[in-house]
Design a protein around this motif. Sequence first.
Motif, short mmCIF file in Angstrom:
data_model
loop_
_atom_site.label_atom_id
_atom_site.label_comp_id
_atom_site.label_asym_id
_atom_site.label_seq_id
_atom_site.Cartn_x
_atom_site.Cartn_y
_atom_site.Cartn_z
N HIS A 137 0.81 -1.21 0.00
CA HIS A 137 0.00 0.00 0.00
C HIS A 137 0.85 1.27 0.00
CE1 HIS A 137 1.01 0.67 4.22
NE2 HIS A 137 0.77 -0.61 4.42
N ALA A 143 -2.01 -1.49 -6.76
CA ALA A 143 -2.97 -2.38 -7.41
C ALA A 143 -2.27 -3.60 -8.01
CB ALA A 143 -3.74 -1.63 -8.50
N THR A 146 -1.03 -5.84 -5.13
CA THR A 146 -2.14 -6.56 -4.53
C THR A 146 -2.54 -7.75 -5.39
OG1 THR A 146 -2.98 -4.56 -3.45
CG2 THR A 146 -4.54 -6.36 -3.78
N ARG A 147 -2.58 -7.53 -6.70
CA ARG A 147 -2.92 -8.63 -7.60
C ARG A 147 -1.83 -9.71 -7.57
NH1 ARG A 147 -4.31 -8.76 -14.12
NH2 ARG A 147 -4.87 -10.98 -14.10
N SER A 164 -2.81 -4.01 -14.44
CA SER A 164 -3.38 -3.71 -13.12
C SER A 164 -2.90 -2.36 -12.60
CB SER A 164 -3.00 -4.82 -12.12
OG SER A 164 -3.55 -6.05 -12.50
#
Length: 244
Positions: A137, A143, A146-147, A164
Motif C-alpha cells: 500500500h 494495485a 495486490t494482484r 493492473s
Amino acid sequence: MTRPGPPFPVPALPTGTLAGLTTLLDVLPDTVAFVKDVQGRYLYANRTLISRLRLDSPSALIGRLAQDVFPGGLGTTYTRQDTRVLAGHDLTEHLELHLYPGGQTGWCLTTKRALTGEGRLTGLVGLSRDLALPAPHASALAAAMTRLHADYAQPLGVADLARSAGLSVSAFERQTRRVYGLTPTQLLTRVRVDAATELLRSTDLPVARVAVECGYFDHSAFTRAFRAAVGLTPSRYRAYVRGG
C-alpha cells in the motif's frame, strides 16, 4: 543474473585504506560482505556474516569454503557460484534466499566480482544486501502488487501486472525497479518461492502439487526456479527444514 566480464583489478590503496573499508563494512547490519581467495576460501567476512553463521569470531571462518559453513548443502551451491565468478562470469544483483544455521532466512541481492592484482587472479569479492520490500500500500504500484500477492498461483505475467497498474509494460518495469529494486519477474519469483517454502515447511503436499499451488504448471520449471532462488531443490529444502 550472470554475464561474462573481466576480473576487477585491485588498485593500489593508501596505507590504512583497506582497514578503513573493512571497518565500514563491519557496521552494515543489512549487508553481508566477504573476500575469498582463488580457491573460494574466505579471507575476510564482515560482522554481519559472522553473526548470521553463529560463529564466535572471524577466525572461525577464515580459510574455509562456503560448503563448510552453510547448512543443507547450500554451501556447495555457493562454492559452485564462486567458481563461475572466478572464471570471469560476474554475478550481478542475483535474487536469492539465504538460509543460515538456526533457521534464519532472508532474501537478498548478491553481487560478486573476481579480483586481480599485478596481472593475475587473486580472488573474489562479494556483497549480499538484504531485500526489504516496501509494503504494497506504500507505493503507486499498489494495485499491481495486490494482484501479485492474490493471484500468484495463476498463470500471471508481467503484462497482466502492468495492466493492473494502468501502465505500459516498459513503464511498469521502470517503476518496479525504481520502487522495489527488482524486475517484475523477480518480484513474481519472490512471491511464488515464498509461498512454496511455506507449503514445503507446513504441509505434506507432493512437490508437484506445491508447484501448481504456486503458479508453476511445469514441475521442472518450478524446480529450476526454486533451486535458482534457494540453492536447494524443493525436496532437499523440505528435508532441511524438517531436520533431515
